[in-house]
Design a protein around this motif. Structure first.
Motif, PDB file in Angstrom:
ATOM      1  N   ASP A  44     -10.231  -4.455   5.374  1.00  0.00           N
ATOM      2  CA  ASP A  44      -9.910  -5.860   5.631  1.00  0.00           C
ATOM      3  C   ASP A  44     -10.249  -6.720   4.416  1.00  0.00           C
ATOM      4  OD1 ASP A  44     -12.639  -5.111   6.376  1.00  0.00           O
ATOM      5  OD2 ASP A  44     -12.906  -7.197   6.994  1.00  0.00           O
ATOM      6  N   ASN A  82       2.157  -7.629  10.189  1.00  0.00           N
ATOM      7  CA  ASN A  82       1.212  -7.812   9.092  1.00  0.00           C
ATOM      8  C   ASN A  82       1.798  -7.306   7.780  1.00  0.00           C
ATOM      9  OD1 ASN A  82      -0.882  -8.779  10.849  1.00  0.00           O
ATOM     10  ND2 ASN A  82      -1.329  -6.672  11.432  1.00  0.00           N
ATOM     11  N   THR A 108       1.734 -13.781  20.593  1.00  0.00           N
ATOM     12  CA  THR A 108       0.340 -14.224  20.601  1.00  0.00           C
ATOM     13  C   THR A 108       0.183 -15.284  19.506  1.00  0.00           C
ATOM     14  OG1 THR A 108      -0.358 -12.574  18.976  1.00  0.00           O
ATOM     15  CG2 THR A 108      -0.398 -11.912  21.306  1.00  0.00           C
ATOM     16  N   HIS A 110      -1.629 -14.944  16.967  1.00  0.00           N
ATOM     17  CA  HIS A 110      -1.589 -14.195  15.708  1.00  0.00           C
ATOM     18  C   HIS A 110      -0.139 -13.951  15.274  1.00  0.00           C
ATOM     19  CE1 HIS A 110      -2.689 -11.322  12.610  1.00  0.00           C
ATOM     20  NE2 HIS A 110      -1.885 -10.430  13.154  1.00  0.00           N
ATOM     21  N   ASN A 114       1.590 -15.312  11.829  1.00  0.00           N
ATOM     22  CA  ASN A 114       2.245 -14.435  10.864  1.00  0.00           C
ATOM     23  C   ASN A 114       3.680 -14.854  10.599  1.00  0.00           C
ATOM     24  OD1 ASN A 114      -0.022 -12.931  10.491  1.00  0.00           O
ATOM     25  ND2 ASN A 114       0.804 -11.026  11.295  1.00  0.00           N
ATOM     26  N   GLN A 282     -12.678  -4.945  21.300  1.00  0.00           N
ATOM     27  CA  GLN A 282     -12.776  -6.271  20.688  1.00  0.00           C
ATOM     28  C   GLN A 282     -14.081  -6.956  21.083  1.00  0.00           C
ATOM     29  OE1 GLN A 282      -8.568  -7.485  21.877  1.00  0.00           O
ATOM     30  NE2 GLN A 282      -8.738  -8.552  19.931  1.00  0.00           N
ATOM     31  N   GLU A 291     -13.447  -8.867  13.114  1.00  0.00           N
ATOM     32  CA  GLU A 291     -12.354  -9.192  14.033  1.00  0.00           C
ATOM     33  C   GLU A 291     -11.387  -8.018  14.169  1.00  0.00           C
ATOM     34  OE1 GLU A 291      -8.797 -12.531  14.695  1.00  0.00           O
ATOM     35  OE2 GLU A 291      -9.994 -12.542  12.852  1.00  0.00           O
ATOM     36  N   GLU A 293      -7.602  -6.947  16.167  1.00  0.00           N
ATOM     37  CA  GLU A 293      -6.424  -7.516  16.832  1.00  0.00           C
ATOM     38  C   GLU A 293      -5.876  -6.459  17.789  1.00  0.00           C
ATOM     39  OE1 GLU A 293      -3.308  -5.964  15.872  1.00  0.00           O
ATOM     40  OE2 GLU A 293      -4.704  -4.681  14.778  1.00  0.00           O
ATOM     41  N   THR A 295      -2.925  -5.064  18.550  1.00  0.00           N
ATOM     42  CA  THR A 295      -1.816  -4.133  18.314  1.00  0.00           C
ATOM     43  C   THR A 295      -2.258  -2.839  17.655  1.00  0.00           C
ATOM     44  OG1 THR A 295      -0.292  -6.006  18.111  1.00  0.00           O
ATOM     45  CG2 THR A 295       0.465  -3.884  17.261  1.00  0.00           C
ATOM     46  N   PHE A 322      -7.199  -4.235   9.288  1.00  0.00           N
ATOM     47  CA  PHE A 322      -6.790  -5.619   9.541  1.00  0.00           C
ATOM     48  C   PHE A 322      -7.249  -6.541   8.412  1.00  0.00           C
ATOM     49  CE2 PHE A 322      -7.355  -9.522  12.430  1.00  0.00           C
ATOM     50  CZ  PHE A 322      -6.015  -9.862  12.355  1.00  0.00           C
ATOM     51  N   SER A 324      -9.066  -9.761   6.955  1.00  0.00           N
ATOM     52  CA  SER A 324     -10.147 -10.644   7.411  1.00  0.00           C
ATOM     53  C   SER A 324     -10.159 -11.984   6.677  1.00  0.00           C
ATOM     54  CB  SER A 324     -11.514  -9.963   7.234  1.00  0.00           C
ATOM     55  OG  SER A 324     -11.767  -9.686   5.874  1.00  0.00           O
TER      56      SER A 324
END
Length: 352
Positions: A44, A82, A108, A110, A114, A282, A291, A293, A295, A322, A324
């Motif tokens: 991340d 992402n 979502t 997120h 994105n 999570q 953190e 996510e 998916t 992911f 960060s």
């Protein structure tokens, strides 16, 4: 920039281009709050602007795009991809026009963020509806226009993207040799488009590591009748990457590759849908200020935590993919009025 892969096998570095986009090596940290036998590889933190595992891939992919001298880059992914965000950010830095073919996924906050980021960083967004239609458009375009456009599979999964994670495995080997982390018995990573698992598996074998790679499937296994995320697709990419490296450095030939380990039982309702085990992971990771996510990373972290509990005598490394970096301000600067009309409804939807 020094590459652990090229330091170990110097003949490869003369033929494989790369860019310095990531801050490497990424840290490895123990997570005693969660399990005494758990460590995390912090991909991340590959870049303070936008991190995650895609930045590793783009170091090699965008260098290959530049070498190809093609006029633009075409890829595909979900509306909250992402991969799409990372590619938009770093392709723009390199002056490479990007076109993204998008398909629907659960909305979502997120995902909305994105979508704004991809638009903010000048990606040309084309909504295709379903995954099947996006993939079909991608393959038809590649058939017709591959001489002038660089076609990149979803998730950045091609041979250069795979090489990035061969290099990552050699990076891990250096960290093990330096005493930063004991050699893991198991390494857990998410699997969507295959390159992360394929590259790590090949890289660990070439580096002489005995760690067993365990991929957690987070994407559909098939697009219609076509395999998309299976043991076979991971092995096919790994084999293609291995053959490519052997063409450059024949001394690599003759190495037996291990079986691909891909677990399906954390997938849940589908791509982009949160799972109960992922939500549990999570909540657990909130103790660490790391953190996840829903998916990719939550499902993979859940599998790693379960392995820690069930095999307490084994050393487990969770490869965190992911981003960060805080990108809220960047997303807020997007001019949403100019986003293609067919994508507006996703920004206006109440997020899950």
């Amino acid at each position: 920039m020094k590459r652990p892969l090229f330091e170990a096998i110097p003949g490869l570095g003369k033929h494989i281009p790369s860019l310095a986009l990531a801050k490497l090596p990424t840290p490895i940290e123990p997570l005693p709050e969660l399990a005494p036998n758990l460590w995390i590889k912090r991909d991340d933190k590959t870049n303070t602007l936008y991190g995650g595992n895609k930045v590793r891939k783009l170091e090699f992919i965008l260098a290959d795009v530049i070498r190809s001298k093609k006029k633009d880059l075409v890829s595909f992914g979900a509306i909250g991809t992402n991969h799409g965000v990372a590619t938009a950010i770093y392709a723009l830095q390199m002056g490479i026009p990007l076109r993204l073919l998008l398909f629907k996924q659960p909305v979502t906050s997120h995902v909305q963020q994105n979508l704004k980021l991809m638009h903010r960083f000048n990606a040309q967004l084309k909504f295709k509806g379903s995954l099947f239609r996006a993939a079909l458009s991608f393959y038809l375009g590649r058939l017709l226009h591959s001489k002038k456009r660089y076609y990149l599979f979803a998730g950045g999964s091609n041979i250069p993207g795979c090489i990035a994670f061969v290099n990552a495995a050699f990076e891990l080997k250096q960290q093990i040799d330096a005493g930063i982390v004991p050699e893991p018995d198991y390494i857990y990573c998410p699997v969507g488009s295959s390159a992360t698992l394929a590259g790590l598996s090949l890289g660990c074998t070439l580096a002489g590591l005995k760690s067993q790679l365990v991929g957690i499937r987070v994407a559909p296994s098939h697009i219609g009748p076509i395999p998309a995320c299976t043991r076979g697709t991971v092995h096919k990419l790994r084999r293609a990457c291995y053959r490519y490296l052997c063409q450059i450095e024949p001394s690599l030939k003759g190495i037996e590759l291990p079986e691909i380990q891909l677990q399906d039982n954390y997938y849940g309702r589908g791509y982009g849908h949160a799972s109960n085990e992922g939500l549990w992971a999570q909540q657990m990771f909130e103790q660490t200020q790391i953190e996840l996510e829903p998916t990719y990373t939550a499902k993979t972290a859940a599998a790693a935590l379960n392995c820690c509990a069930n095999q307490s005598d084994k050393k487990i490394l969770y490869w965190h993919t992911f981003n960060s970096a805080d990108v809220k301000d960047l997303a807020a600067k997007a001019d949403v009025t100019s986003i293609p009309k067919e994508l507006h409804r996703f920004l206006q939807a109440q997020p899950l």
